[in-house]
Design an enzyme around this catalytic site. Structure first.
Site, mmCIF file in Angstrom:
data_model
loop_
_atom_site.group_PDB
_atom_site.id
_atom_site.type_symbol
_atom_site.label_atom_id
_atom_site.label_comp_id
_atom_site.label_asym_id
_atom_site.label_seq_id
_atom_site.Cartn_x
_atom_site.Cartn_y
_atom_site.Cartn_z
ATOM 1 N N GLU A 185 -8.899 -10.683 -7.680
ATOM 2 C CA GLU A 185 -8.012 -9.524 -7.562
ATOM 3 C C GLU A 185 -6.923 -9.538 -8.637
ATOM 4 O O GLU A 185 -6.540 -8.489 -9.161
ATOM 5 C CB GLU A 185 -7.427 -9.470 -6.142
ATOM 6 C CG GLU A 185 -8.516 -9.101 -5.131
ATOM 7 C CD GLU A 185 -8.131 -9.297 -3.676
ATOM 8 O OE1 GLU A 185 -6.955 -9.584 -3.378
ATOM 9 O OE2 GLU A 185 -9.030 -9.167 -2.822
ATOM 10 N N ASN A 214 -1.786 -0.004 7.286
ATOM 11 C CA ASN A 214 -1.271 -1.337 7.625
ATOM 12 C C ASN A 214 -0.421 -1.969 6.528
ATOM 13 O O ASN A 214 -0.276 -3.183 6.442
ATOM 14 C CB ASN A 214 -2.412 -2.261 8.085
ATOM 15 C CG ASN A 214 -3.459 -2.478 7.009
ATOM 16 O OD1 ASN A 214 -3.322 -1.968 5.910
ATOM 17 N ND2 ASN A 214 -4.481 -3.248 7.328
ATOM 18 N N TYR A 222 -12.150 -3.067 -3.187
ATOM 19 C CA TYR A 222 -12.720 -3.142 -1.841
ATOM 20 C C TYR A 222 -14.250 -3.176 -1.864
ATOM 21 O O TYR A 222 -14.896 -2.711 -0.917
ATOM 22 C CB TYR A 222 -12.220 -1.964 -1.007
ATOM 23 C CG TYR A 222 -10.796 -2.128 -0.513
ATOM 24 C CD1 TYR A 222 -10.427 -3.242 0.243
ATOM 25 C CD2 TYR A 222 -9.816 -1.176 -0.775
ATOM 26 C CE1 TYR A 222 -9.129 -3.416 0.697
ATOM 27 C CE2 TYR A 222 -8.508 -1.330 -0.317
ATOM 28 C CZ TYR A 222 -8.180 -2.447 0.418
ATOM 29 O OH TYR A 222 -6.886 -2.621 0.877
ATOM 30 N N LYS A 261 0.836 -1.204 0.000
ATOM 31 C CA LYS A 261 0.000 0.000 0.000
ATOM 32 C C LYS A 261 0.880 1.267 0.000
ATOM 33 O O LYS A 261 2.106 1.184 0.196
ATOM 34 C CB LYS A 261 -0.907 -0.035 1.231
ATOM 35 C CG LYS A 261 -1.907 -1.205 1.205
ATOM 36 C CD LYS A 261 -2.763 -1.215 2.463
ATOM 37 C CE LYS A 261 -3.801 -2.308 2.436
ATOM 38 N NZ LYS A 261 -4.656 -2.314 3.639
ATOM 39 N N HIS A 271 -1.752 -5.365 1.565
ATOM 40 C CA HIS A 271 -2.988 -6.145 1.439
ATOM 41 C C HIS A 271 -2.645 -7.523 0.907
ATOM 42 O O HIS A 271 -1.809 -7.648 0.009
ATOM 43 C CB HIS A 271 -3.948 -5.459 0.460
ATOM 44 C CG HIS A 271 -5.065 -6.353 0.014
ATOM 45 N ND1 HIS A 271 -6.200 -6.547 0.762
ATOM 46 C CD2 HIS A 271 -5.197 -7.142 -1.086
ATOM 47 C CE1 HIS A 271 -6.988 -7.413 0.134
ATOM 48 N NE2 HIS A 271 -6.405 -7.793 -0.987
HETATM 49 P P1 CMP Z 1 -6.850 -5.024 3.940
HETATM 50 O O1 CMP Z 1 -6.158 -6.301 4.295
HETATM 51 O O2 CMP Z 1 -6.361 -4.276 2.764
HETATM 52 O O3 CMP Z 1 -8.410 -5.325 3.751
HETATM 53 C C1 CMP Z 1 -9.389 -4.364 3.989
HETATM 54 C C2 CMP Z 1 -8.828 -3.134 4.593
HETATM 55 O O4 CMP Z 1 -9.772 -2.291 5.164
HETATM 56 C C3 CMP Z 1 -7.907 -3.527 5.721
HETATM 57 O O5 CMP Z 1 -6.741 -4.080 5.203
HETATM 58 C C4 CMP Z 1 -7.772 -2.221 6.464
HETATM 59 O O6 CMP Z 1 -6.782 -1.398 5.864
HETATM 60 C C5 CMP Z 1 -9.148 -1.613 6.230
HETATM 61 N N1 CMP Z 1 -10.030 -1.740 7.361
HETATM 62 C C6 CMP Z 1 -10.693 -2.847 7.752
HETATM 63 N N2 CMP Z 1 -11.451 -2.589 8.813
HETATM 64 C C7 CMP Z 1 -11.270 -1.287 9.100
HETATM 65 C C8 CMP Z 1 -11.783 -0.418 10.096
HETATM 66 N N3 CMP Z 1 -12.654 -0.837 11.015
HETATM 67 N N4 CMP Z 1 -11.364 0.851 10.090
HETATM 68 C C9 CMP Z 1 -10.486 1.287 9.155
HETATM 69 N N5 CMP Z 1 -9.963 0.513 8.170
HETATM 70 C C10 CMP Z 1 -10.353 -0.764 8.152
#
Ligand code: CMP
Length: 137
Positions: free
Chosen positions: A120, A106, A43, A3, A109
């Site tokens: 994907e 984070n 998403y 990311k 993904h």
């Molecule tokens: P990712 O593994 O990319 O899959 C979905 C993403 O949504 C996740 O990582 C987070 O970055 C984001 N995400 C999921 N839940 C939340 C939340 N409650 N608040 C903010 N971001 C979220």
């Protein structure tokens, strides 16, 4: 997918290195800017959730590195290597456990299952992948 925060923090090589050292084969990779429509389709399962707009904005906030990794149980294994979505729940030794602090940043993904991975890959690599397979096969 690494990311925007992973790219900006200079963690591309570190992340790729972990997957390569594990033994996975890098089947496709590209650094790219993300159109809002691609982020929204990626998403799609989160449409309507309170964090959705910020999530799309985050993914579109800078270049990402889209990758396809190949190998035995790579989806499940890759998820373990990445660590829990919430960085404070991700174990030390995982990518998020070692380098991330908050869910909204984070780093990476990983597809949550084989069907998601297929969807994907089609989304991020519509041009297809190189036909060369891993020499380990
Ligand atoms: P990712 O593994 O990319 O899959 C979905 C993403 O949504 C996740 O990582 C987070 O970055 C984001 N995400 C999921 N839940 C939340 C939340 N409650 N608040 C903010 N971001 C979220």
């Amino acid at each position: 997918m690494i990311k925007p925060d992973g790219v900006q923090r200079g963690l591309i090589a570190e992340i790729i290195s972990r997957f390569e050292k594990k033994g996975f084969y890098l089947r496709g990779m590209k650094m790219m800017d993300v159109e809002q429509s691609l982020a929204e389709r990626h998403y799609a399962e989160h449409v309507g959730k309170p964090f959705f707009p910020a999530l799309v904005e985050y993914i579109c906030s800078g270049p990402v590195v889209a990758m396809v990794w190949e190998g035995p149980n790579v989806v499940a294994s890759g998820r373990k290597m990445i660590g829990a979505t919430k960085p404070h729940e991700s174990a030390p030794g995982t990518i998020r456990g070692d380098y991330a602090l908050i869910m909204g940043r984070n780093l990476i993904h990983g597809s949550d299952g084989v069907d998601s991975a297929k969807r994907e890959i089609a989304l991020w690599f519509p041009e297809g992948l190189s036909q060369w397979q891993s020499c380990q096969n």
